[in-house]
Design a protein around this motif. Sequence first.
Motif, PDB file in Angstrom:
ATOM      1  N   LEU A 151       0.837  -1.205   0.000  1.00 31.50           N
ATOM      2  CA  LEU A 151       0.000   0.000   0.000  1.00 31.50           C
ATOM      3  C   LEU A 151       0.870   1.253   0.000  1.00 31.50           C
ATOM      4  CD1 LEU A 151      -2.780   1.326   0.190  1.00 31.50           C
ATOM      5  CD2 LEU A 151      -2.633   1.114   2.691  1.00 31.50           C
ATOM      6  N   VAL A 152       1.945   1.232   0.799  1.00 26.60           N
ATOM      7  CA  VAL A 152       2.864   2.379   0.842  1.00 26.60           C
ATOM      8  C   VAL A 152       3.507   2.595  -0.522  1.00 26.60           C
ATOM      9  CG1 VAL A 152       4.964   3.289   1.886  1.00 26.60           C
ATOM     10  CG2 VAL A 152       3.297   2.084   3.312  1.00 26.60           C
ATOM     11  N   SER A 153       3.851   1.488  -1.187  1.00 33.29           N
ATOM     12  CA  SER A 153       4.499   1.605  -2.501  1.00 33.29           C
ATOM     13  C   SER A 153       3.588   2.293  -3.514  1.00 33.29           C
ATOM     14  CB  SER A 153       4.900   0.216  -3.010  1.00 33.29           C
ATOM     15  OG  SER A 153       3.758  -0.540  -3.396  1.00 33.29           O
ATOM     16  N   SER A 154       2.283   2.046  -3.421  1.00 30.10           N
ATOM     17  CA  SER A 154       1.356   2.678  -4.358  1.00 30.10           C
ATOM     18  C   SER A 154       1.323   4.190  -4.170  1.00 30.10           C
ATOM     19  CB  SER A 154      -0.044   2.091  -4.191  1.00 30.10           C
ATOM     20  OG  SER A 154      -0.595   2.423  -2.926  1.00 30.10           O
ATOM     21  N   PHE A 155       1.430   4.644  -2.918  1.00 34.99           N
ATOM     22  CA  PHE A 155       1.468   6.085  -2.656  1.00 34.99           C
ATOM     23  C   PHE A 155       2.747   6.698  -3.221  1.00 34.99           C
ATOM     24  CE2 PHE A 155      -1.850   5.034   0.335  1.00 34.99           C
ATOM     25  CZ  PHE A 155      -2.630   6.178   0.403  1.00 34.99           C
ATOM     26  N   ILE A 156       3.853   5.967  -3.101  1.00 35.34           N
ATOM     27  CA  ILE A 156       5.132   6.492  -3.614  1.00 35.34           C
ATOM     28  C   ILE A 156       5.116   6.540  -5.143  1.00 35.34           C
ATOM     29  CG2 ILE A 156       7.608   6.039  -3.787  1.00 35.34           C
ATOM     30  CD1 ILE A 156       7.490   4.860  -0.971  1.00 35.34           C
ATOM     31  N   ILE A 157       4.666   5.476  -5.767  1.00 27.70           N
ATOM     32  CA  ILE A 157       4.653   5.420  -7.234  1.00 27.70           C
ATOM     33  C   ILE A 157       3.757   6.506  -7.814  1.00 27.70           C
ATOM     34  CG2 ILE A 157       3.947   4.012  -9.220  1.00 27.70           C
ATOM     35  CD1 ILE A 157       4.856   1.549  -7.640  1.00 27.70           C
ATOM     36  N   ASP A 158       2.669   6.807  -7.134  1.00 29.25           N
ATOM     37  CA  ASP A 158       1.775   7.869  -7.611  1.00 29.25           C
ATOM     38  C   ASP A 158       2.464   9.224  -7.675  1.00 29.25           C
ATOM     39  OD1 ASP A 158      -0.391   6.273  -8.073  1.00 29.25           O
ATOM     40  OD2 ASP A 158      -1.323   6.612  -6.111  1.00 29.25           O
ATOM     41  N   GLU A 159       3.504   9.409  -6.864  1.00 24.28           N
ATOM     42  CA  GLU A 159       4.195  10.698  -6.806  1.00 24.28           C
ATOM     43  C   GLU A 159       5.462  10.735  -7.661  1.00 24.28           C
ATOM     44  OE1 GLU A 159       2.848  13.166  -5.580  1.00 24.28           O
ATOM     45  OE2 GLU A 159       1.260  12.271  -4.365  1.00 24.28           O
ATOM     46  N   VAL A 160       5.702   9.712  -8.474  1.00 29.25           N
ATOM     47  CA  VAL A 160       6.866   9.715  -9.365  1.00 29.25           C
ATOM     48  C   VAL A 160       6.498  10.472 -10.644  1.00 29.25           C
ATOM     49  CG1 VAL A 160       8.454   8.284 -10.707  1.00 29.25           C
ATOM     50  CG2 VAL A 160       7.768   7.558  -8.413  1.00 29.25           C
TER      51      VAL A 160
END
Length: 496
Positions: A151-160
């Motif tokens: 879930l954390v990874s999805s938040f990070i990828i959204d901000e790339v």
Amino acid sequence: MALMPGLQINIGQQLKLTPQLQQSIKILRYSALEVQQTIATTLESNFMLEVDDIQDDMDDISPEIESSSEDQPDASESEIDIEQADAISDNMEIDCEWEEVYSDYGTSQISKTQSLDDYNSPDTYTSAELTLKDKLYWQSDIYPWQGEQELVSSFIIDEVSDEGFLAVSLEEILQDILDKEPDLDVDLADVEEVLAIIQDFEPTGVAARDLPESLVIQLKSLQQNPFVVTATKMIQENFELLTVRDYKRLKKIYFLDDDELHQVIQVIQSLNPRPGREYSPSQGEMITPDLILSRTKNGFLIELNQDAFPRLTINSAYLNMASELSGQSDESKKIKEQLVEAKGLIKSIQSRGETLLRVGKYIIEKQARFFDEGEQAMQPMVLRDVAESLELHESTISRATNQKYMQTPRGTFELKYFFSTGVSQYGSEDQSAIAIKSHIKQLIEAEDPNKPLSDNKLMSLLEEKEINVARRTIAKYRESMGIPSSSDSKKLNRFK
């Protein structure tokens, strides 16, 4: 002296723009996309206006510009003969009747059993593009995450970002996670741990917080050698010296000679400063050309683009209804208002098409050699020349060339691209600034990287081509094209 009331008669002239003229000026200024949007908006609100989709009468429609030959009875085969450009201005005419601004020229290549609407050229088919986020999510889906890491990874990828960098800070990402998932037990260390994993994804160097971090990540993936180690230290410790190319201080700090520094710089230059660029959308903004110039066996044919100039007509059903209604009824007044608006728009678009055809015809006549030889054959041409030839105001020519495009065999160009000031020469006719820039670029591209051409040398080489311009003019054009001077080129080439 006492003030007394009185009457006076003054005679004078005053120019006023009618609403129709104001609309014509506005439509002429619009780009093809803006015209299409205006038509679409008017179609929704004006029931008297409609698009005529009937193509049966197209067989009798002639193209806009005819060639200079008088013995061609079939107007649909008329063309501009670029080979006889000297005779164009006297003999080539434009038939600007609105019913004749469309052409079925070239439609014989489409099967007769297939309508124009059904035909799709093979080059219009494109495959779906894989975006950077698609690439990262695919790798995230197959990675063995633990607990809430996915879930954390999805938040990070959204901000790339599209270029591959993290667009916001980790603190902001953590706050966003806690706002949307208040029951989630994560802290900043957890987010940093997930980010480190994502930074190992492809493409190498992705999800870095800045350029130095991205370069260091990429260096870690290279085979370790003394140059990679030194390059990493340079980026981490003295990135500012690298950006200003202060090689003298870098050699002193890291005890390097010229050959060693050259090897280190080569390693750094092999890295990708924008790791996500290869996944950026490759399709640019779609441009709808207003004019289409096609090459035929006898010359060139120019016509209006039907996509930019849809055929508009008055709805005959409502027109008949208006004639049956009482002239003073509310319905009749509404129909008459709609009719005036519809006719005004049709006339404005017709006027726009006629003006663009006239300007396009002049450009083809003046820049005939460009379509065969390229930029080096570009001739000097300014708005005043076109305005005087067409007996129009310069402001009208400016509106007719700004954001108006012509599709040609050499590519699609904005009409104002063909305008270039003339550069005075010593005893020779003026040269176009675009042509001179093209010659300079060609000479620099062919130079020896170890011996870059100076401005004086470029001036001498241009004189051999019978182009006589001052050295300061060459320097100005070189700088406008982003080409460094010969001394700067030597420094750059030294570490390539």
